[in-house]
Scaffold this active site. Structure first.
Site, PDB file in Angstrom:
ATOM      1  N   ARG A  65     -89.542 -33.180  29.152  1.00 16.70           N
ATOM      2  CA  ARG A  65     -88.377 -33.191  28.264  1.00 16.70           C
ATOM      3  C   ARG A  65     -87.769 -31.811  28.082  1.00 16.70           C
ATOM      4  NH1 ARG A  65     -87.875 -35.454  22.092  1.00 16.70           N
ATOM      5  NH2 ARG A  65     -86.295 -33.973  21.514  1.00 16.70           N
ATOM      6  N   GLU A  66     -88.589 -30.765  27.981  1.00 17.65           N
ATOM      7  CA  GLU A  66     -88.103 -29.449  27.585  1.00 17.65           C
ATOM      8  C   GLU A  66     -88.081 -28.391  28.686  1.00 17.65           C
ATOM      9  OE1 GLU A  66     -86.799 -29.129  24.693  1.00 17.65           O
ATOM     10  OE2 GLU A  66     -87.615 -30.858  23.648  1.00 17.65           O
ATOM     11  N   ILE A  67     -88.666 -28.632  29.812  1.00 13.57           N
ATOM     12  CA  ILE A  67     -88.890 -27.551  30.761  1.00 13.57           C
ATOM     13  C   ILE A  67     -87.631 -27.132  31.533  1.00 13.57           C
ATOM     14  CG2 ILE A  67     -89.605 -28.717  32.880  1.00 13.57           C
ATOM     15  CD1 ILE A  67     -91.480 -25.887  31.106  1.00 13.57           C
TER      16      ILE A  67
END
Length: 190
Positions: A65-67
């Site tokens: 989700r965040e990378i």
């Protein structure tokens, strides 16, 4: 520090990215030309303790989700109750993140947020929920930039609602009535 990033997969689409906030390093924030009034060294938030058995699963989910354009940092989190700091994992936006939107005119940004929607819902709901969450953390935790955008959004929403109601009222005022029964029905509607 937090800044506006595009959201192509949650609060917008690839064709019409919504806007979300993310953390960036102070050294990057200081290079921006639109310093927000909330230039504090303190960032307010919530830390979550993950059960040991779930750490790998949660980390895999967050990495996906965040990378994209973020780096992982470990930092001390200081609980509001002044208990001992907790070492936490934080995703920090990088200057080369293709989702970084750069400085934007606040009114244009608020208008964009009002029009944006994605698979996770309306972008305006994200902004208003973020404002509430920040305000509820502590008396000092509000963010001037988020508050300004939320106020602009509320003002635009009031104008939109008022003008829509005026148009409906105007349509009814100008409606020609051909019989007494139609007149009574029109008055009930108004």
């Amino acid at each position: 520090m937090s800044v506006d990033f595009g959201s192509q997969d949650h609060r917008g689409t690839p064709e019409k990215p919504g806007r979300v906030v993310t953390l960036i390093e102070r050294s990057f924030w200081e290079t921006l030309t639109d310093h927000h009034p909330s230039g504090s060294d303190r960032v307010w938030g919530t830390a979550y303790r993950i059960e040991a058995a779930k750490v790998a699963e949660v980390r895999e989910y967050l990495d996906i989700r965040e990378i994209n354009g973020y780096t992982i940092h470990y930092t001390d989190f200081h609980p509001a109750d002044a208990s001992a700091p907790i070492k936490t994992l934080v995703y920090i936006g990088t200057p080369d993140n293709d989702q970084f939107m750069g400085p934007q005119d606040p009114q244009d940004l608020a208008e964009h947020i009002l029009r944006s929607e994605g698979p996770s819902g309306l972008n305006k709901d994200y902004l208003l929920s973020l404002e509430t969450a920040l305000d509820n953390l502590s008396p000092e935790s509000g963010d001037g930039h988020v508050k300004d955008l939320a106020n602009r959004l509320r003002n635009m929403s009031e104008v939109t609602v008022c003008s829509s109601q005026e148009e409906v009222a105007l349509d009814h005022e100008l409606e020609k009535v051909g019989s007494t029964d139609e007149q009574e029905e029109t008055e009930k509607i108004l």
